[in-house]
Design a protein around this motif. Structure first.
Motif, PDB file in Angstrom:
ATOM      1  N   GLY A 137       3.782   1.921  11.682  1.00 18.10           N
ATOM      2  CA  GLY A 137       2.811   2.729  10.778  1.00 18.10           C
ATOM      3  C   GLY A 137       1.976   3.299  11.700  1.00 18.10           C
TER       4      GLY A 137
ATOM      5  N   LYS B  57       0.856  -1.275   0.265  1.00 16.45           N
ATOM      6  CA  LYS B  57      -0.096   0.154   0.012  1.00 16.45           C
ATOM      7  C   LYS B  57       0.884   1.452  -0.129  1.00 16.45           C
ATOM      8  N   GLN B  58       0.435   2.352  -0.589  1.00 17.75           N
ATOM      9  CA  GLN B  58       1.253   3.499  -0.643  1.00 17.75           C
ATOM     10  C   GLN B  58       0.995   4.286   0.758  1.00 17.75           C
ATOM     11  N   VAL B  59      -0.212   4.327   1.434  1.00 18.89           N
ATOM     12  CA  VAL B  59      -0.392   4.600   2.617  1.00 18.89           C
ATOM     13  C   VAL B  59      -1.007   3.677   3.551  1.00 18.89           C
TER      14      VAL B  59
ATOM     15  N   ASP C  55      -1.970  17.860   2.630  1.00 18.00           N
ATOM     16  CA  ASP C  55      -1.020  16.848   2.228  1.00 18.00           C
ATOM     17  C   ASP C  55       0.221  17.676   2.690  1.00 18.00           C
TER      18      ASP C  55
ATOM     19  N   ASN D 209       6.462  13.814   4.825  1.00 19.53           N
ATOM     20  CA  ASN D 209       5.607  12.651   4.634  1.00 19.53           C
ATOM     21  C   ASN D 209       4.690  12.406   5.413  1.00 19.53           C
ATOM     22  N   TYR D 210       3.780  13.636   5.948  1.00 15.31           N
ATOM     23  CA  TYR D 210       2.809  13.418   6.811  1.00 15.31           C
ATOM     24  C   TYR D 210       1.694  13.935   6.195  1.00 15.31           C
TER      25      TYR D 210
ATOM     26  N   VAL E 254       8.487   1.387   9.388  1.00 16.33           N
ATOM     27  CA  VAL E 254       8.181   2.484   8.300  1.00 16.33           C
ATOM     28  C   VAL E 254       9.838   3.092   8.482  1.00 16.33           C
TER      29      VAL E 254
ATOM     30  N   THR F  95       3.397   8.262   5.729  1.00 20.31           N
ATOM     31  CA  THR F  95       3.522   7.329   4.863  1.00 20.31           C
ATOM     32  C   THR F  95       4.818   6.750   5.108  1.00 20.31           C
TER      33      THR F  95
ATOM     34  N   HIS G 291      -2.254   1.870   6.930  1.00 19.37           N
ATOM     35  CA  HIS G 291      -2.631   2.170   8.245  1.00 19.37           C
ATOM     36  C   HIS G 291      -3.389   1.258   9.086  1.00 19.37           C
TER      37      HIS G 291
END
Length: 727
Positions: A95, A40-42, A55, A64-65, A273, A123, A44
């Motif tokens: 993550g 997955k890209q993000v 973003d 990257n938050y 991460v 991410t 959680h």
């Protein structure tokens, strides 16, 4: 008898085989989840749906938050006039999503109370050149955006910061004190050397490794990136019994009931991460080994000193005696580092509340459903109260509502939220370092600096030249904390047979008879293994502590690196004395000019502060009554919440500065008509008597206030009111 033994053996063997297959299948499912999360890209573990608000990659200094707004689940409505909540998760190897991985969570209880709720996550890959300062500035931008979206909310956004997000949020609040409302630091370390001997072994790790050169090496081997799996590995090493035996055995022994809970947690635990090597190096050098945050030795890139005393928001610290990662001393030790006494806290206008759980572990502070539905639920409901709390140091407790409690209708929720005034002596009584320990940690820091310079000069150039991004990626995939997940996934061809066997195993009868001796032997062996691993871990920790104390306690070593006890004490005393004296003179001059300034609102709040001074504590009923009174006031007579908070802080400081003068000058504030005074005095009485009955001293103080307002005190207290006023 032989037939009975045969039955016991056959029954146990069948059940053990069944559990073994199902346990392997659980590991297979865990491995597949790991692979899915990695793709997955993000990734959680939030249970709630969310919409992206801001973003972090679009900020002037991208990170990257990201900030998302949580969608309330079906049947739950939020009120935009209520204070919004922002939950910030730690980037400590795992993550995002731990603050909302189930309905009974920090996010869940905030939504259930009707508050708009936001979440700050990240991410897996950091952006190039991203720094720790960029991250806390991004959090400031997120809080600013939340406040902008809720202009009608009664209060600034409340921030719940978990674990490592706590120091990040504290720095954000110190550098941008105007942004946030109350901040709740859950299991967050701010004083990294603190602890007690015989416990808290993690604080010795940096010294035992020779300092942060190992962090630099890990970043170089990662081609400029630090693998969070190594942080997870450090956490797991703290409790070998749980890591190596208790957790997996619990699933094996209860494979029919524990699977879902286990997989939910492992989804988060098994999603490591990355951090930029520079980020991790800053954290290790300045926090874990350097312990520079509470000492005020950190500065921003623009040269601004990071001083936690600049925080204007109420600070709520939630720690636990069962936490071996962030013990209470590390969560609270910064208070004694920054303030000379509790009056200093008041003069600084700071409000600090702490709560200590008796048993829950580090992760349970923000994962446990029981904690969420008790402590976090009470904190959420009490945030408005904490925001209006007079400056000072308090301990929060949560009690079952007693039967026949007076004004029980003023209690919100299932527990009575109570605050007890505390002193710095109470914090010191929790345990901590003596001068010799401080010298040891100071020596470890200096050795760390020397070793880091040697590594950077003689080793780092060769490592960086040898490692390519592809090599680093391969090494990360081979990390033990990644391999133990991946090796059991369906990418392992041997595991494909397990799924089919598991279906057959599920069809077999579960369990064995209670009197099966082999099952009893298994339980006894499991207990013995757990106890042995626990004992081994304790002996390892004792040895580590002895090595650290002996090595860095060497007078020769300390002399070689220039550590002297007198210098440490004198430097801390001079820095704090200089700051506090300069601030104190200015603050006292401002206060002395305010004794006869103000109006009826100032008089009411001063009277309340005067009466409550000396009382053992108070609970939420007092604040609920204040809210009730506030709602009764005509809109044109209401004081804005921010102004009311400022008045309350000043009046409490005036009372602590000189109680006699505060009372003697009270009539100077009463310029209104007699009828208005009468009404104001009734408000004072309603508020100070809303909770537990006043002590004898409290009753005497109330009688004096009544005299100051121009009303003769009741006959029962007239004699007490004639006593000399306290200073």
């Amino acid at each position: 008898m032989a037939q009975e033994h045969s039955n016991f053996v056959g029954e146990y063997a069948a059940d053990a085989w069944r559990r073994s297959i199902l346990f392997l299948d659980v590991l297979r499912q865990r491995g597949n989840i790991y692979q899915e999360q990695k793709a997955k890209q993000v990734p959680h573990v939030l249970e709630f749906e969310a919409d992206l608000v801001l973003d972090g990659r679009t900020l002037p200094r991208p990170v990257n938050y990201g900030l998302v707004r949580i969608r309330p689940p079906e049947g739950v409505a939020t009120d935009d006039s209520k204070r919004p909540f922002v939950v910030v998760d730690p980037r400590a190897g795992h993550g995002p999503g731990i603050g909302g991985m189930k309905s009974d969570s920090e996010i869940g209880v905030a939504l259930a109370a009707g508050h708009p709720c936001y979440f700050v996550g990240f991410t897996p890959e950091p952006l190039p050149d991203q720094t720790v300062e960029d991250v806390w500035n991004a959090e400031a931008a997120f809080i600013e955006e939340v406040a902008r979206r809720h202009p009608k909310a009664l209060g600034k956004p409340a921030v719940i910061a978990n674990c490592q997000a706590g120091w990040q949020t504290a720095i954000m609040a110190a550098t941008r004190p105007e942004l946030a409302g109350p901040i709740l630091l859950a299991g967050s370390p701010l004083s990294y050397w603190a602890g007690v001997r015989g416990k808290n072994p993690l604080r010795y790790l940096g010294g035992l490794l020779g300092g942060t050169w190992a962090t630099a090496l890990a970043g170089d081997v990662g081609a400029g990136k630090f693998d969070g799996a190594s942080l997870v590995q450090n956490f797991e090493a703290l409790n070998p019994a749980n890591t190596l035996w208790d957790k997996p055995y619990n699933v094996y022994a209860n494979v029919d009931t524990e699977v879902e809970r286990f997989l939910d947690f492992e989804t988060w635990w098994g999603s490591p991460v990355l951090l930029n090597a520079g980020e991790m190096q800053w954290i290790a050098d300045n926090l874990f080994v350097g312990n520079k945050l509470a000492a005020g030795k950190l500065r921003t890139r623009d040269g601004l000193q990071i001083d936690l005393r600049n925080i204007q928001s109420p600070i709520v610290v939630f720690a636990s005696w069962g936490d071996d990662i962030t013990p209470p001393q590390q969560a609270l030790g910064w208070i004694t580092d920054l303030y000379s006494d509790e009056r200093d806290i008041v003069m600084q206008g700071q409000t600090i509340v702490y709560a200590l759980h008796k048993t829950v572990g580090h992760l349970g502070i923000f994962v446990s459903g029981k904690v969420a539905t008790k402590e976090h639920e009470e904190f959420v409901s009490a945030m408005d109260m904490l925001d209006m709390l007079p400056p000072g140091l308090y301990e929060a407790t949560f009690e079952d509502v007693p039967e026949n409690l007076a004004n029980a209708d003023l209690v919100e929720g299932r527990y009575l939220f109570r605050l007890e005034p505390r002193t710095l002596a109470d914090i010191q009584a929790l345990g901590g370092n003596d001068l010799e320990d401080e010298m040891r940690f100071a020596a470890a820091q200096r050795i760390s600096n020397i070793n880091l310079q040697l590594y950077e000069t003689f080793v780092a150039p060769f490592v960086r030249a040898a490692v390519t991004p592809e090599t680093a990626a391969t090494l990360r995939e081979m990390h033990p904390n990644r391999m133990r997940f991946a090796m059991f996934s369906d990418e392992n061809p041997f595991m494909k047979f397990v799924a089919g066997m598991a279906e057959q195993a599920k069809a077999q009868p579960a369990g064995v008879s209670a009197n099966n001796p082999l099952a009893q032997v298994e339980q006894a062996m499991a207990s013995w293994i757990s106890t042995s691993l626990t004992k081994a871990g304790e002996e390892r920790d004792k040895l580590a502590e002895k090595l650290f104390l002996a090595t860095y306690g060497s007078p020769l070593l300390q002399a070689l690196v220039g550590v002297e006890g007198g210098d440490i004490l004198e430097k801390k005393a001079i820095e704090r004395k200089h700051d506090s004296e300069e601030f104190g003179r200015r603050k006292l001059a401002e206060l002395d000019a305010k004794y006869e300034e103000g109006g009826l609102a100032d008089a009411v709040l001063r009277a309340i502060a005067y009466v409550r001074t000396g009382e053992e504590g108070f609970d939420e009923r007092t604040f609920a009554m204040m809210q009730e009174v506030y709602a009764e006031c005509p809109p044109e007579q209401r004081v804005a919440p921010a102004e009311l908070k400022a008045i309350m802080a000043d009046q409490r400081a005036l009372v602590l500065r000189n109680a006699k003068r505060a009372l003697m000058t009270l009539p100077a504030l009463l310029h209104d008509s007699d009828a208005r005074r009468e009404e104001a005095l009734d408000i004072v009485r309603r508020i100070v008597t809303a909770g537990d009955p006043l002590s004898a001293e409290g009753q005497r103080r109330l009688a004096r206030v009544e005299r100051a307002f121009g009303r003769p005190p009741p006959a029962s207290t007239s004699a007490a009111s004639k006593e000399s006023l306290p200073q």
